[in-house]
Design a protein around this motif. Structure first.
Motif, PDB file in Angstrom:
ATOM      1  N   THR A  17      28.311   9.935  20.896  1.00 35.56           N
ATOM      2  CA  THR A  17      27.492   9.810  19.583  1.00 35.56           C
ATOM      3  C   THR A  17      27.372   8.481  19.381  1.00 35.56           C
ATOM      4  OG1 THR A  17      29.326  10.285  18.139  1.00 35.56           O
ATOM      5  CG2 THR A  17      28.347  12.314  19.358  1.00 35.56           C
ATOM      6  N   GLY A  18      28.063   7.767  19.618  1.00 37.07           N
ATOM      7  CA  GLY A  18      28.030   6.279  19.004  1.00 37.07           C
ATOM      8  C   GLY A  18      28.786   6.345  17.564  1.00 37.07           C
ATOM      9  N   SER A  19      29.508   7.384  17.237  1.00 35.43           N
ATOM     10  CA  SER A  19      30.549   7.452  15.969  1.00 35.43           C
ATOM     11  C   SER A  19      31.361   6.102  15.826  1.00 35.43           C
ATOM     12  CB  SER A  19      30.953   8.601  15.614  1.00 35.43           C
ATOM     13  OG  SER A  19      29.959   9.547  15.486  1.00 35.43           O
ATOM     14  N   TYR A  20      31.422   5.567  14.669  1.00 34.67           N
ATOM     15  CA  TYR A  20      32.348   4.490  14.420  1.00 34.67           C
ATOM     16  C   TYR A  20      32.906   4.680  13.131  1.00 34.67           C
ATOM     17  CZ  TYR A  20      34.109  -0.078  13.758  1.00 34.67           C
ATOM     18  OH  TYR A  20      35.017  -1.409  13.428  1.00 34.67           O
ATOM     19  N   THR A  39      26.212  -2.457  12.054  1.00 35.32           N
ATOM     20  CA  THR A  39      25.361  -1.248  11.341  1.00 35.32           C
ATOM     21  C   THR A  39      26.188  -0.257  10.476  1.00 35.32           C
ATOM     22  OG1 THR A  39      26.015   0.319  13.005  1.00 35.32           O
ATOM     23  CG2 THR A  39      24.348  -0.866  13.515  1.00 35.32           C
ATOM     24  N   ALA A  40      27.587  -1.005  10.036  1.00 37.35           N
ATOM     25  CA  ALA A  40      28.474  -0.073   9.033  1.00 37.35           C
ATOM     26  C   ALA A  40      28.155  -0.434   7.772  1.00 37.35           C
ATOM     27  CB  ALA A  40      29.836  -0.363   9.801  1.00 37.35           C
ATOM     28  N   ASN A  41      28.442   0.787   7.223  1.00 38.40           N
ATOM     29  CA  ASN A  41      28.765   0.566   5.786  1.00 38.40           C
ATOM     30  C   ASN A  41      30.247   0.301   5.556  1.00 38.40           C
ATOM     31  OD1 ASN A  41      26.200   1.335   4.765  1.00 38.40           O
ATOM     32  ND2 ASN A  41      26.542   3.473   5.576  1.00 38.40           N
ATOM     33  N   ARG A  42      30.631  -0.328   4.318  1.00 34.97           N
ATOM     34  CA  ARG A  42      31.735  -0.889   4.050  1.00 34.97           C
ATOM     35  C   ARG A  42      32.289  -0.579   2.742  1.00 34.97           C
ATOM     36  NH1 ARG A  42      29.358  -4.332   7.167  1.00 34.97           N
ATOM     37  NH2 ARG A  42      30.154  -4.412   9.400  1.00 34.97           N
ATOM     38  N   ILE A  43      33.728  -0.227   2.515  1.00 33.09           N
ATOM     39  CA  ILE A  43      34.270  -0.140   1.049  1.00 33.09           C
ATOM     40  C   ILE A  43      35.552  -1.285   1.239  1.00 33.09           C
ATOM     41  CG2 ILE A  43      35.422   1.185  -0.457  1.00 33.09           C
ATOM     42  CD1 ILE A  43      34.016   3.652   0.946  1.00 33.09           C
ATOM     43  N   PHE A  44      35.465  -2.114   0.222  1.00 31.71           N
ATOM     44  CA  PHE A  44      36.739  -3.024   0.175  1.00 31.71           C
ATOM     45  C   PHE A  44      37.316  -2.490  -1.351  1.00 31.71           C
ATOM     46  CE2 PHE A  44      34.520  -6.845   2.427  1.00 31.71           C
ATOM     47  CZ  PHE A  44      34.511  -6.324   3.515  1.00 31.71           C
ATOM     48  N   TRP A  45      38.719  -2.681  -1.251  1.00 35.93           N
ATOM     49  CA  TRP A  45      39.388  -2.324  -2.570  1.00 35.93           C
ATOM     50  C   TRP A  45      40.608  -3.309  -2.452  1.00 35.93           C
ATOM     51  CZ3 TRP A  45      39.043   1.424   0.907  1.00 35.93           C
ATOM     52  CH2 TRP A  45      40.241   1.839   1.449  1.00 35.93           C
ATOM     53  N   ASN A  46      40.775  -3.801  -3.651  1.00 36.16           N
ATOM     54  CA  ASN A  46      42.022  -4.967  -3.799  1.00 36.16           C
ATOM     55  C   ASN A  46      43.315  -3.989  -4.399  1.00 36.16           C
ATOM     56  OD1 ASN A  46      43.645  -6.696  -4.653  1.00 36.16           O
ATOM     57  ND2 ASN A  46      42.293  -8.136  -5.634  1.00 36.16           N
ATOM     58  N   PHE A  91      32.274   2.354   8.529  1.00 37.88           N
ATOM     59  CA  PHE A  91      31.710   3.408   9.199  1.00 37.88           C
ATOM     60  C   PHE A  91      30.421   3.304   9.279  1.00 37.88           C
ATOM     61  CE2 PHE A  91      31.515   4.538   4.637  1.00 37.88           C
ATOM     62  CZ  PHE A  91      30.290   5.102   4.487  1.00 37.88           C
ATOM     63  N   ASN A  92      29.781   3.884  10.257  1.00 38.13           N
ATOM     64  CA  ASN A  92      28.480   3.641  10.785  1.00 38.13           C
ATOM     65  C   ASN A  92      27.658   5.125  10.630  1.00 38.13           C
ATOM     66  OD1 ASN A  92      29.043   5.375  13.004  1.00 38.13           O
ATOM     67  ND2 ASN A  92      28.157   3.779  14.293  1.00 38.13           N
ATOM     68  N   ARG A  93      26.342   5.181  10.291  1.00 43.04           N
ATOM     69  CA  ARG A  93      25.652   6.528  10.286  1.00 43.04           C
ATOM     70  C   ARG A  93      25.828   7.493  11.057  1.00 43.04           C
ATOM     71  NH1 ARG A  93      19.397   6.269   9.611  1.00 43.04           N
ATOM     72  NH2 ARG A  93      19.642   8.295   9.560  1.00 43.04           N
ATOM     73  N   GLU A  94      26.198   7.338  12.352  1.00 43.22           N
ATOM     74  CA  GLU A  94      26.463   8.234  13.342  1.00 43.22           C
ATOM     75  C   GLU A  94      27.800   8.977  12.888  1.00 43.22           C
ATOM     76  OE1 GLU A  94      23.507   5.586  15.011  1.00 43.22           O
ATOM     77  OE2 GLU A  94      25.272   4.972  14.097  1.00 43.22           O
ATOM     78  N   PHE A  95      28.555   8.222  12.470  1.00 40.23           N
ATOM     79  CA  PHE A  95      30.071   8.668  12.058  1.00 40.23           C
ATOM     80  C   PHE A  95      29.686   9.837  10.698  1.00 40.23           C
ATOM     81  CE2 PHE A  95      33.878   8.922   9.306  1.00 40.23           C
ATOM     82  CZ  PHE A  95      34.699   9.530  10.338  1.00 40.23           C
ATOM     83  N   TYR A  96      28.860   9.044   9.534  1.00 39.16           N
ATOM     84  CA  TYR A  96      28.824   9.748   8.514  1.00 39.16           C
ATOM     85  C   TYR A  96      27.570   9.144   7.736  1.00 39.16           C
ATOM     86  CZ  TYR A  96      28.933  12.658   4.217  1.00 39.16           C
ATOM     87  OH  TYR A  96      28.533  13.690   3.258  1.00 39.16           O
TER      88      TYR A  96
END
Length: 286
Positions: A17-20, A39-46, A91-96
């Motif tokens: 599926t290409g999910s990452y 192609t991934a969205n990301r969340i960073f937190w300190n 995470f990319n759009r194929e994952f969610y």
């Protein structure tokens, strides 16, 4: 010699599926992997005590203790070497796909696509421990890796995004608790993200939202946010800055791509919002 602390790195890949999906509790030691998927969205937190600085597009960003930010695949990131303790998810759009599943998490226009401006948000004290427990669940889930592994990771990610979205909603303090108004603002921001290249007038957006332009502007004023028209202009200029900094397109090509009939109109708006002409902005990028 003191041994280095163990770094928790967890990756999910589905070649069919290409999910990452990728999680780490130490970005500094795992930066290349976190940034490897374009192609991934990301969340960073300190999660540490000090501050963490990096560059997003044309802005310098600083995350202090218990602060987080959300990033999309559209963002250009420059992350320097830093020993600060930063947790990260990619995470990319194929994952969610947060756009296709906006009805589930309602984060677009608050956290990701269409947010009024790039935001650094702080965890309220009451949310810190529950959030830490949620990240522990991500790490525990990678010890299972059974046939339900992917679905479980998606479920945990949805919970995480919903929690962060609630924090983001509460930042609109002037109308905190007015969920209907917050939803209109969120949907407007998302519409701007999707249509800023072709729609430059408030009326084009207010029609879709079934609200008058005057009422929409008043809602943004009460919420102490940028006026709706300024939101459109800022999104156009953000895209222009990205193309000026990270592409070889000419100013005329950029103007055309952003939906301007005349490049002089684009240059005038750019200078009004940035204080520089597009050509001067590009020449000073270094």
């Amino acid at each position: 010699m003191e041994s280095k602390p163990r770094v928790n790195r967890y990756e999910f890949n589905d070649p069919f599926t290409g999910s990452y999906f990728y999680f780490t509790n130490d970005l500094a030691r795992d930066l290349e992997k976190v940034l490897s998927n374009p192609t991934a969205n990301r969340i960073f937190w300190n999660t540490g005590k000090g501050s963490f600085g990096f560059r997003c597009d044309d802005k310098n960003v600083v995350l202090r203790e218990n602060e987080f930010c959300t990033l999309t695949a559209l963002n250009y990131l420059e992350v320097p070497d830093n020993d600060q303790k930063i947790a990260a998810i990619a995470f990319n759009r194929e994952f969610y796909c947060i756009r296709d599943h906006d009805h589930e998490v309602s984060c677009n226009g608050i956290l990701f696509y269409g947010a009024q401006d790039f935001s650094v948000l702080k965890f309220p004290p009451a949310d810190i421990v529950p959030f830490q427990k949620l990240t522990d669940l991500f790490m525990k889930e990678f010890q299972e890796c059974d046939s339900l592994h992917g679905e479980m990771l998606v479920s945990l990610l949805k919970i995480l995004i919903i929690r962060l979205t609630r924090i983001g909603r509460n930042q609109i303090t002037a109308i905190q608790g007015d969920n209907q108004s917050i939803e209109i603002i969120r949907k407007y921001n998302l519409l701007v993200e999707e249509n800023f290249r072709k729609w430059k007038q408030i009326s084009e957006y207010s029609f879709i939202l079934n609200i008058s332009s005057k009422k929409l502007s008043e809602l943004f004023r009460i919420a102490k946010l940028d006026p709706p028209l300024q939101t459109i202009h800022k999104r156009v200029i953000l895209e222009a800055k990205r193309m000026l900094l990270f592409s070889l397109k000419s100013i005329n090509e950029i103007s055309d791509e952003l939906g301007f009939e005349d490049a002089s109109h684009f240059s005038k708006l750019f200078k009004k919002l940035t204080g520089k002409s597009p050509s001067k902005f590009r020449s000073q990028k270094n």
